[in-house]
Design a protein around this motif. Structure first.
Motif, PDB file in Angstrom:
ATOM      1  N   SER A 131       0.948  -1.242  -0.217  1.00  0.00           N
ATOM      2  CA  SER A 131       0.015  -0.074   0.080  1.00  0.00           C
ATOM      3  C   SER A 131       0.742   1.268   0.012  1.00  0.00           C
ATOM      4  O   SER A 131       2.004   1.200   0.333  1.00  0.00           O
ATOM      5  CB  SER A 131      -0.932   0.116   1.029  1.00  0.00           C
ATOM      6  OG  SER A 131      -0.090   0.115   2.499  1.00  0.00           O
ATOM      7  N   THR A 132       0.227   2.229  -0.284  1.00  0.00           N
ATOM      8  CA  THR A 132       1.052   3.740  -0.133  1.00  0.00           C
ATOM      9  C   THR A 132      -0.143   4.568   0.475  1.00  0.00           C
ATOM     10  O   THR A 132      -1.237   4.586   0.269  1.00  0.00           O
ATOM     11  CB  THR A 132       1.260   4.153  -1.584  1.00  0.00           C
ATOM     12  OG1 THR A 132       0.117   4.514  -2.358  1.00  0.00           O
ATOM     13  CG2 THR A 132       1.976   3.360  -2.319  1.00  0.00           C
ATOM     14  N   THR A 133       0.767   5.646   1.124  1.00  0.00           N
ATOM     15  CA  THR A 133      -0.137   6.629   1.953  1.00  0.00           C
ATOM     16  C   THR A 133       0.555   8.027   1.351  1.00  0.00           C
ATOM     17  O   THR A 133       1.849   8.388   1.697  1.00  0.00           O
ATOM     18  CB  THR A 133      -0.035   6.712   3.292  1.00  0.00           C
ATOM     19  OG1 THR A 133      -0.586   5.366   3.850  1.00  0.00           O
ATOM     20  CG2 THR A 133      -0.979   7.735   3.913  1.00  0.00           C
ATOM     21  N   PRO A 134      -0.224   9.133   0.541  1.00  0.00           N
ATOM     22  CA  PRO A 134      -1.525   8.925   0.193  1.00  0.00           C
ATOM     23  C   PRO A 134      -1.510   7.420  -1.059  1.00  0.00           C
ATOM     24  O   PRO A 134      -0.470   7.295  -1.557  1.00  0.00           O
ATOM     25  CB  PRO A 134      -2.032  10.177  -0.466  1.00  0.00           C
ATOM     26  CG  PRO A 134      -0.546  10.782  -0.924  1.00  0.00           C
ATOM     27  CD  PRO A 134       0.438  10.116   0.161  1.00  0.00           C
ATOM     28  N   SER A 135      -2.678   7.272  -1.360  1.00  0.00           N
ATOM     29  CA  SER A 135      -2.980   6.162  -2.177  1.00  0.00           C
ATOM     30  C   SER A 135      -2.795   6.514  -3.624  1.00  0.00           C
ATOM     31  O   SER A 135      -3.798   7.064  -4.454  1.00  0.00           O
ATOM     32  CB  SER A 135      -4.272   5.427  -2.121  1.00  0.00           C
ATOM     33  OG  SER A 135      -4.471   4.483  -2.837  1.00  0.00           O
ATOM     34  N   TRP A 136      -1.460   6.670  -4.089  1.00  0.00           N
ATOM     35  CA  TRP A 136      -1.169   7.077  -5.554  1.00  0.00           C
ATOM     36  C   TRP A 136      -0.931   5.714  -6.464  1.00  0.00           C
ATOM     37  O   TRP A 136      -1.080   5.782  -7.752  1.00  0.00           O
ATOM     38  CB  TRP A 136      -0.038   7.944  -5.655  1.00  0.00           C
ATOM     39  CG  TRP A 136       1.170   7.216  -4.780  1.00  0.00           C
ATOM     40  CD1 TRP A 136       1.998   7.078  -3.897  1.00  0.00           C
ATOM     41  CD2 TRP A 136       2.111   6.247  -5.767  1.00  0.00           C
ATOM     42  NE1 TRP A 136       3.038   6.545  -3.892  1.00  0.00           N
ATOM     43  CE2 TRP A 136       3.245   6.063  -5.109  1.00  0.00           C
ATOM     44  CE3 TRP A 136       2.224   5.809  -7.203  1.00  0.00           C
ATOM     45  CZ2 TRP A 136       4.372   4.924  -5.359  1.00  0.00           C
ATOM     46  CZ3 TRP A 136       3.341   5.026  -7.603  1.00  0.00           C
ATOM     47  CH2 TRP A 136       4.060   4.640  -6.626  1.00  0.00           C
ATOM     48  N   SER A 139      -4.814   0.435  -7.648  1.00  0.00           N
ATOM     49  CA  SER A 139      -4.843  -1.066  -6.844  1.00  0.00           C
ATOM     50  C   SER A 139      -4.463  -2.233  -7.757  1.00  0.00           C
ATOM     51  O   SER A 139      -4.109  -3.211  -6.898  1.00  0.00           O
ATOM     52  CB  SER A 139      -6.430  -0.830  -6.419  1.00  0.00           C
ATOM     53  OG  SER A 139      -7.339  -0.989  -7.480  1.00  0.00           O
ATOM     54  N   ALA A 176      -0.967  -2.604  -7.108  1.00  0.00           N
ATOM     55  CA  ALA A 176      -0.592  -3.036  -5.644  1.00  0.00           C
ATOM     56  C   ALA A 176      -0.908  -4.492  -5.656  1.00  0.00           C
ATOM     57  O   ALA A 176      -0.282  -5.351  -5.031  1.00  0.00           O
ATOM     58  CB  ALA A 176      -1.113  -2.387  -4.714  1.00  0.00           C
TER      59      ALA A 176
END
Length: 474
Positions: free
Chosen positions: A86-91, A94, A97
């Protein structure tokens, strides 16, 4: 708090991973669960398209990939690791990922039930270098500022931790006191950049405000002119605001003076240039991020009107109607570009003004320049030597020439001119006038200056003879 059993294969693998990746964090409550953040720095910056405005921004660094690892009791012999990407923010898309997570199961099968976490982390790091195969990412505009800020911050943080050999002083310097040029990525210490650029701008030599590396501009063995540094980048080095403003103004002034289509205000107390979209007035150097080539040529006008020599200036002829109207950028005077009178309307016929008659002050300045300077054979800029040898380099266009006769000199061997017996006027006269033009005003010149010198001599001789004849008849 639970602890790792050193006899457990899972404990052995996590301990080994933590020694390789100190940033790997193992959960205290569940010793077979860990997580790690992996840097995402694509070799080629990844274009981010921010909708709905469709703004494109190239991102050199992206928020880290967060990898969660859970090792079931059957791992590694009978079950694969459970992973989540996952990444934060969600760049990260999906689908991408999920594909990265599935690769852990594929590697586990490939390794035949052996420990494979190191191989999997290495795979993710290699994939990050190619942006996980993505050619671009589409994101909501609300993420643009955050991602751009992150990329800029990470670039600076990683740069500060490195050590570089300055390309000028050749001393090793930490990144905290260095600067990487935006276009070519050459690195110099800030002190060397500031010394060089401040000196160039102070002396008005704006054509040398460019990367100091000798490799800049080289392409497959050929040498091209390196591009000038933009005002915006000079402020980032940093240079003082007033210095950068001087740089931008001088650069603009040189462009305007080199453009024969520019007409100047006829008011003697103003002499401002006409307004033009090609050279807009400078309002804020902080936003000027263009980089111009040293040899940029003035862009031709849309009509490309013919030019007519008319005294010391060039006037456009054949212009019609409103094409003749110009506005002074300094005093706002509306005037005619043909006759230089205040604007008289579209339907008035006019002729170019006779500007061949110079004022007494202008004539005196012209006489001084003709008698005390040698013109560059390429751009005709008058040059005066203050000291040194007679091998000159034009400040404006960098042409090598002889100060005595004005001849062009071969840059590869400029001193051959002074060692060639065929050049009788300059043979073995390299160091004539070593103390400067004004210190030895009786030196014989050649070329255009020599002709002017001889004309002045015979003019004075004629005046002397006339005075003697007048005295005899009185």
């Amino acid at each position: 708090m639970a602890s790792l059993n050193p006899d457990d294969e899972r404990a052995e693998e996590l301990n080994t991973l933590q020694s390789i990746y100190p940033e790997l964090a193992i959960e205290h409550t569940n010793p077979f669960t860990a997580h790690i953040d992996l840097l995402v720095a694509p070799t080629i910056p990844l274009p981010g398209i921010f909708e709905p405005e469709h703004v494109v921004s190239r991102l050199a660094y992206l928020p880290a990939i967060h990898l969660d690892i859970a090792l079931p009791a059957e791992y590694p012999a009978n079950a694969p690791p459970l992973v989540n990407v996952s990444t934060t923010p969600s760049w990260l898309p999906s689908a991408t990922a999920d594909s990265l997570a599935k690769e852990a199961h594929s590697l586990w099968e490939e390794y035949g039930g052996a420990q494979m976490l190191f191989a999997y982390i290495s795979y993710l790091q290699e994939a990050a270098e190619t942006a996980f195969g993505l050619s671009e990412i589409t994101l909501p505009s609300g993420l643009q500022a955050e991602l751009e800020s992150y990329s800029k911050r990470m670039k600076r943080e990683l740069f500060d931790k490195e050590t570089f050999d300055c390309g000028v002083c050749l001393e090793p310097k930490k990144g905290t006191v260095c600067y990487r040029m935006e276009r070519c990525n050459h690195v110099f210490c800030v002190a060397c950049l500031q010394d060089y650029y401040n000196n160039c701008i102070q002396e008005g030599d704006v054509n040398n405000v460019k990367c100091m590396s000798t490799e800049c501009g080289e392409t497959r063995g050929s040498k091209k002119n390196a591009r000038l540094i933009s005002p915006k980048e000079l402020l980032q080095i940093p240079l003082a605001l007033e210095t950068v403003e001087r740089y931008a103004k001088i650069k603009r002034k040189k462009k305007i003076e080199a453009d024969p289509h520019i007409i100047y205000c006829p008011r003697s107390w103003c002499q401002g240039a006409m307004r033009t979209d090609k050279y807009p007035k400078i309002t804020n150097v902080r936003e000027m991020d263009e980089s111009d080539s040293e040899t940029d040529e003035p862009v031709k006008s849309a009509t490309d009107e013919p030019l007519q020599a008319d005294g010391p200036e060039k006037r456009r002829v054949g212009t019609k109607g409103m094409d003749r109207l110009a506005l002074c950028e300094d005093c706002n005077l509306a005037f005619c570009t043909v006759c230089l009178a205040s604007w008289h309307g579209d339907f008035v016929s006019c002729q170019p003004r006779d500007t061949s008659q110079l004022t007494e002050e202008d004539q005196a300045s012209l006489n001084y320049i003709m008698r005390n300077t040698s013109p560059c054979p390429t751009c005709s800029v008058p040059c005066q030597k203050s000291y040194g040898c007679n091998h000159m380099t034009c400040f404006q266009c960098k042409t090598h020439f002889c100060y005595l006769c004005g001849a062009w000199l071969n840059p590869d061997n400029p001193y051959e001119h002074f060692n060639n017996k065929k050049n009788k006027a300059c043979f073995q006269r390299l160091m004539d006038m070593a103390e400067g033009d004004m210190a030895e005003g009786n030196v014989q010149f050649g070329g255009a200056r020599g002709a002017e010198q001889m004309a002045a001599f015979w003019e004075e001789e004629a005046m002397r003879i006339q005075m003697e004849l007048d005295a005899q008849h009185s």
